[in-house]
Design an enzyme around this catalytic site. Structure first.
Site, PDB file in Angstrom:
ATOM      1  N   LYS A  17       0.875  -1.176   0.070  1.00 37.68           N
ATOM      2  CA  LYS A  17       0.042   0.001  -0.080  1.00 37.68           C
ATOM      3  C   LYS A  17       0.809   1.289  -0.127  1.00 37.68           C
ATOM      4  O   LYS A  17       0.681   2.150  -0.538  1.00 37.68           O
ATOM      5  CB  LYS A  17      -0.930   0.154   1.286  1.00 37.68           C
ATOM      6  CG  LYS A  17      -2.110  -0.615   1.061  1.00 37.68           C
ATOM      7  CD  LYS A  17      -3.119  -0.339   2.245  1.00 37.68           C
ATOM      8  CE  LYS A  17      -2.615  -0.226   3.734  1.00 37.68           C
ATOM      9  NZ  LYS A  17      -2.403  -1.503   4.391  1.00 37.68           N
ATOM     10  N   ARG A  93     -10.117   1.937   8.670  1.00 36.70           N
ATOM     11  CA  ARG A  93      -9.848   0.421   8.941  1.00 36.70           C
ATOM     12  C   ARG A  93     -11.093  -0.003   9.569  1.00 36.70           C
ATOM     13  O   ARG A  93     -11.190  -1.480   9.682  1.00 36.70           O
ATOM     14  CB  ARG A  93      -8.839   0.466  10.184  1.00 36.70           C
ATOM     15  CG  ARG A  93      -7.371   0.830   9.919  1.00 36.70           C
ATOM     16  CD  ARG A  93      -6.731  -0.256   9.384  1.00 36.70           C
ATOM     17  NE  ARG A  93      -5.201  -0.666   9.905  1.00 36.70           N
ATOM     18  CZ  ARG A  93      -4.258   0.173   9.551  1.00 36.70           C
ATOM     19  NH1 ARG A  93      -4.139   1.134   8.767  1.00 36.70           N
ATOM     20  NH2 ARG A  93      -3.050  -0.054  10.323  1.00 36.70           N
ATOM     21  N   ARG A 130      10.785  -6.195   5.845  1.00 36.95           N
ATOM     22  CA  ARG A 130      10.624  -4.858   5.712  1.00 36.95           C
ATOM     23  C   ARG A 130      11.478  -4.131   6.883  1.00 36.95           C
ATOM     24  O   ARG A 130      11.802  -4.289   7.726  1.00 36.95           O
ATOM     25  CB  ARG A 130       9.205  -4.504   5.853  1.00 36.95           C
ATOM     26  CG  ARG A 130       8.846  -3.056   5.894  1.00 36.95           C
ATOM     27  CD  ARG A 130       7.295  -2.687   5.603  1.00 36.95           C
ATOM     28  NE  ARG A 130       6.571  -2.707   6.696  1.00 36.95           N
ATOM     29  CZ  ARG A 130       5.362  -2.470   6.889  1.00 36.95           C
ATOM     30  NH1 ARG A 130       4.692  -2.049   5.566  1.00 36.95           N
ATOM     31  NH2 ARG A 130       4.569  -2.671   7.869  1.00 36.95           N
ATOM     32  N   ARG A 162      10.470  -1.911  11.980  1.00 35.32           N
ATOM     33  CA  ARG A 162       9.559  -1.432  12.695  1.00 35.32           C
ATOM     34  C   ARG A 162       9.303  -2.070  14.020  1.00 35.32           C
ATOM     35  O   ARG A 162       9.059  -3.382  13.808  1.00 35.32           O
ATOM     36  CB  ARG A 162       8.182  -1.254  12.050  1.00 35.32           C
ATOM     37  CG  ARG A 162       8.004   0.247  11.244  1.00 35.32           C
ATOM     38  CD  ARG A 162       6.965   0.247  10.034  1.00 35.32           C
ATOM     39  NE  ARG A 162       5.838  -0.214  10.873  1.00 35.32           N
ATOM     40  CZ  ARG A 162       4.242  -0.174   9.984  1.00 35.32           C
ATOM     41  NH1 ARG A 162       4.426   0.303   8.980  1.00 35.32           N
ATOM     42  NH2 ARG A 162       3.424  -0.546  10.664  1.00 35.32           N
ATOM     43  N   ARG A 173      -2.008  -7.995  13.742  1.00 40.16           N
ATOM     44  CA  ARG A 173      -2.494  -7.286  12.666  1.00 40.16           C
ATOM     45  C   ARG A 173      -3.162  -7.703  11.805  1.00 40.16           C
ATOM     46  O   ARG A 173      -4.304  -7.445  11.094  1.00 40.16           O
ATOM     47  CB  ARG A 173      -1.399  -6.213  12.297  1.00 40.16           C
ATOM     48  CG  ARG A 173      -1.004  -5.126  13.405  1.00 40.16           C
ATOM     49  CD  ARG A 173       0.342  -4.619  13.115  1.00 40.16           C
ATOM     50  NE  ARG A 173       0.653  -4.012  12.068  1.00 40.16           N
ATOM     51  CZ  ARG A 173       1.632  -3.908  11.207  1.00 40.16           C
ATOM     52  NH1 ARG A 173       2.936  -4.833  11.902  1.00 40.16           N
ATOM     53  NH2 ARG A 173       2.102  -3.431  10.337  1.00 40.16           N
TER      54      ARG A 173
HETATM   55  P1  AMP Z   1       0.126   0.972   9.567  1.00 42.97           P
HETATM   56  O1  AMP Z   1       1.284   1.769   9.296  1.00 42.97           O
HETATM   57  O2  AMP Z   1      -1.006   1.453   8.467  1.00 42.97           O
HETATM   58  O3  AMP Z   1       0.228  -0.315   9.627  1.00 42.97           O
HETATM   59  O4  AMP Z   1      -0.325   1.599  10.960  1.00 42.97           O
HETATM   60  C1  AMP Z   1       0.469   1.261  12.228  1.00 42.97           C
HETATM   61  C2  AMP Z   1      -0.456   1.419  13.291  1.00 42.97           C
HETATM   62  O5  AMP Z   1      -0.956   2.445  13.426  1.00 42.97           O
HETATM   63  C3  AMP Z   1      -1.610   0.297  13.329  1.00 42.97           C
HETATM   64  O6  AMP Z   1      -1.217  -0.942  13.708  1.00 42.97           O
HETATM   65  C4  AMP Z   1      -2.692   0.997  14.257  1.00 42.97           C
HETATM   66  O7  AMP Z   1      -2.047   0.844  15.623  1.00 42.97           O
HETATM   67  C5  AMP Z   1      -2.466   2.366  13.915  1.00 42.97           C
HETATM   68  N1  AMP Z   1      -3.221   2.899  12.851  1.00 42.97           N
HETATM   69  C6  AMP Z   1      -3.096   3.278  11.847  1.00 42.97           C
HETATM   70  N2  AMP Z   1      -4.152   3.719  11.074  1.00 42.97           N
HETATM   71  C7  AMP Z   1      -5.159   3.399  11.713  1.00 42.97           C
HETATM   72  C8  AMP Z   1      -6.493   3.473  11.513  1.00 42.97           C
HETATM   73  N3  AMP Z   1      -7.185   3.840  10.616  1.00 42.97           N
HETATM   74  N4  AMP Z   1      -7.284   3.145  12.774  1.00 42.97           N
HETATM   75  C9  AMP Z   1      -6.763   2.714  13.874  1.00 42.97           C
HETATM   76  N5  AMP Z   1      -5.493   2.417  13.994  1.00 42.97           N
HETATM   77  C10 AMP Z   1      -4.632   2.890  13.038  1.00 42.97           C
END
Ligand code: AMP
Length: 229
Positions: A17, A93, A130, A162, A173
């Site tokens: 993404k 989400r 990653r 990360r 996740r």
């Molecule tokens: P990502 O980089 O998109 O995988 O986001 C990393 C972390 O940020 C996720 O595991 C969540 O803890 C939080 N997060 C990001 N976007 C959202 C969202 N739309 N709703 C809730 N938590 C989010």
């Protein structure tokens, strides 16, 4: 001139993404709005939001809908997003975030929601490999590292694995994704906004597929197609 677009990109973590959203935001000349990147920036600068979000993020849990959509709403209110649109990455989400997004955008509507489709096995492999720049969010991998070890090619920031790319957190996740994000596919499918794009193959190939899907959707709304890549 290339038409702007109001686009949401869905897909499992590790589906590519981030890479595709960056490319699409350049192509359509709209901001790339990534909730993960915004939250990581908030954690780093120790804002109130960052302090609340950090523990949840480290555990792979979702940050509460209200907090996320306030943050997204503020970003989408900026002139660049209002005039040309955006590529929204990482949100919505949950179904409730999707409904809040409709309210944030009203009276405008989304143009399209892309579901970037990649098999889970591929995603698990990609996530374990990653690496990411802590400053600008650029993604690398063990097989495609930055030129200088541990240092971002773009901004010179530190490139690390990360905290939430550990095997336990990844598993958590992906489970959350199945449980909470899948209903979004039904929601946007019913609204006739959803297009599935095959996310397997080279980044260039996937970008071409995505642009074709977006241009087709824009043409249906009477907007001119973008120049191909
Ligand atoms: P990502 O980089 O998109 O995988 O986001 C990393 C972390 O940020 C996720 O595991 C969540 O803890 C939080 N997060 C990001 N976007 C959202 C969202 N739309 N709703 C809730 N938590 C989010």
């Amino acid at each position: 001139m290339v038409s702007g677009v109001r686009l949401v990109v869905l897909g499992k973590q590790g589906a590519g993404k981030g890479t595709q959203c960056t490319r699409l935001s350049h192509h359509y000349v709209v901001p790339h709005v990534s909730t993960g990147d915004m939250l990581r920036a908030a954690v780093k600068s120790r804002t109130q939001l960052g302090l609340r979000a950090q523990e949840l993020m480290d555990q792979g849990e979702l940050v509460p809908d209200q907090l996320i959509m306030e943050m997204v709403g503020q970003r989408l209110a900026h002139a660049d997003a209002r005039s040309r649109g955006f590529v929204l990455d990482g949100a919505p989400r949950t179904l409730s975030q999707a409904k809040m997004l409709d309210e944030v955008l009203a009276p405008d509507l989304l143009d399209l929601v892309i579901d970037l489709d990649v098999p889970t096995q591929v995603v698990l492999r990609r996530l374990a490999a990653r690496r990411v720049c802590v400053d600008c969010g650029t993604n690398y991998s063990v097989s495609q590292p930055p030129l200088i070890r541990g240092t971002c090619d773009i901004c010179g920031g530190e490139v690390v694995q990360r905290e939430d790319d550990t095997e336990d957190a990844i598993q958590r996740r992906l489970e959350l994704y199945q449980r909470q994000t899948k209903p979004l596919l039904d929601f946007y499918g019913q609204a006739d906004l959803l297009v599935r794009v095959n996310g397997s193959g080279s980044a260039d190939l996937v970008t071409r597929r995505a642009i074709r899907a977006i241009d087709t959707a824009l043409a249906r709304r009477g907007r001119p197609p973008s120049e191909g890549v």
